[in-house]
Scaffold this motif. Structure first.
Motif, PDB file in Angstrom:
ATOM      1  N   VAL A   1       8.008  -8.300 -10.987  1.00  0.00           N
ATOM      2  CA  VAL A   1       7.212  -7.133 -10.622  1.00  0.00           C
ATOM      3  C   VAL A   1       5.801  -7.405 -11.124  1.00  0.00           C
ATOM      4  CG1 VAL A   1       6.899  -4.648 -10.864  1.00  0.00           C
ATOM      5  CG2 VAL A   1       9.211  -5.619 -10.824  1.00  0.00           C
TER       6      VAL A   1
ATOM      7  N   GLN B   1       1.924  -5.936 -11.212  1.00  0.00           N
ATOM      8  CA  GLN B   1       1.112  -4.744 -11.033  1.00  0.00           C
ATOM      9  C   GLN B   1      -0.133  -5.084 -10.219  1.00  0.00           C
ATOM     10  OE1 GLN B   1       0.000  -2.892 -14.690  1.00  0.00           O
ATOM     11  NE2 GLN B   1      -1.129  -1.250 -13.680  1.00  0.00           N
ATOM     12  N   ASN B   2      -0.376  -4.337  -9.146  1.00  0.00           N
ATOM     13  CA  ASN B   2      -1.541  -4.544  -8.284  1.00  0.00           C
ATOM     14  C   ASN B   2      -2.691  -3.611  -8.658  1.00  0.00           C
ATOM     15  OD1 ASN B   2      -0.082  -6.405  -6.855  1.00  0.00           O
ATOM     16  ND2 ASN B   2       0.612  -4.932  -5.345  1.00  0.00           N
TER      17      ASN B   2
ATOM     18  N   SER C   1      -3.460   0.613 -10.669  1.00  0.00           N
ATOM     19  CA  SER C   1      -3.015   1.507 -11.749  1.00  0.00           C
ATOM     20  C   SER C   1      -1.657   2.135 -11.441  1.00  0.00           C
ATOM     21  CB  SER C   1      -4.064   2.591 -11.998  1.00  0.00           C
ATOM     22  OG  SER C   1      -4.260   3.344 -10.805  1.00  0.00           O
ATOM     23  N   SER C   2      -1.327   2.291 -10.161  1.00  0.00           N
ATOM     24  CA  SER C   2      -0.060   2.941  -9.828  1.00  0.00           C
ATOM     25  C   SER C   2       0.723   2.174  -8.765  1.00  0.00           C
ATOM     26  CB  SER C   2      -0.317   4.365  -9.356  1.00  0.00           C
ATOM     27  OG  SER C   2      -1.108   4.346  -8.189  1.00  0.00           O
ATOM     28  N   THR C   3       0.360   0.938  -8.446  1.00  0.00           N
ATOM     29  CA  THR C   3       1.091   0.170  -7.442  1.00  0.00           C
ATOM     30  C   THR C   3       1.516  -1.178  -8.018  1.00  0.00           C
ATOM     31  OG1 THR C   3      -0.943  -0.805  -6.577  1.00  0.00           O
ATOM     32  CG2 THR C   3      -0.177   1.221  -5.528  1.00  0.00           C
ATOM     33  N   ALA C   4       2.593  -1.722  -7.476  1.00  0.00           N
ATOM     34  CA  ALA C   4       3.108  -3.008  -7.929  1.00  0.00           C
ATOM     35  C   ALA C   4       3.823  -3.676  -6.766  1.00  0.00           C
ATOM     36  CB  ALA C   4       4.055  -2.828  -9.102  1.00  0.00           C
ATOM     37  N   THR C   5       4.021  -5.003  -6.905  1.00  0.00           N
ATOM     38  CA  THR C   5       4.734  -5.770  -5.885  1.00  0.00           C
ATOM     39  C   THR C   5       6.002  -6.312  -6.508  1.00  0.00           C
ATOM     40  OG1 THR C   5       2.626  -6.449  -4.905  1.00  0.00           O
ATOM     41  CG2 THR C   5       4.566  -7.741  -4.326  1.00  0.00           C
TER      42      THR C   5
END
Length: 159
Positions: free
Chosen positions: A147, A149-150, A152-156
């Protein structure tokens, strides 16, 4: 009687003024000796000073003077690139100056080497595969979930 006293007082003041003016030495010179410029390898620097300037050379090698042309306070986040160097003899000491330019607006001039600090190269961010391969568990695992983090509130999420 008043005229004699005024004349004597005026004479004493005149003699004192002439004596004081003749004892002032004029050793302080604003002219400096400069060595010929030498080409240098292009290096990136930033400045640590906000009160000085870049300077233009006025005069020849034996009678060089400073003439400010850019305030360094206006270039706080600017990368300066050196291309030449010269040494200036100031008060019996050799001082190194670099000819610099920036890509922000093409400003150029001489800057004292003490005001310049080298720009550190940014380390390359390792790829996701490299980070996973460095983990001890990667040698034993058949599948790994990552995982990243992209924002502040999104991730891949990757398998």
């Amino acid at each position: 009687m008043k005229k004699i006293v005024n004349w004597l007082l005026g004479s004493v003041l005149m003699i004192a003024a002439v004596t004081m003016l003749s004892s002032v030495s004029a050793n302080a010179s604003t002219y400096y000796h400069r060595t010929p410029t030498r080409a240098t390898a292009r290096k990136a620097y930033y400045t640590t000073d906000t009160k000085s300037h870049t300077f233009r050379a006025n005069g020849n090698y034996n009678r060089w003077t400073f003439r400010a042309n850019h305030d360094l306070k206006n270039y706080r986040n600017t990368v300066w690139t050196t291309t030449q160097q010269t040494d200036i003899i100031m008060h019996g000491k050799k001082v190194r100056y670099y000819w610099v330019h920036n890509s922000k607006n093409g400003a150029t001039g001489w800057i004292w080497s003490g005001y310049l600090k080298p720009v550190k190269a940014k380390a390359a961010t390792p790829s996701e595969a490299t980070l996973v391969s460095r983990m001890r568990v990667s040698k034993k695992a058949q599948q790994i979930v990552t995982v990243i983090q992209n924002g502040s509130s999104t991730a891949t999420l990757k398998l």
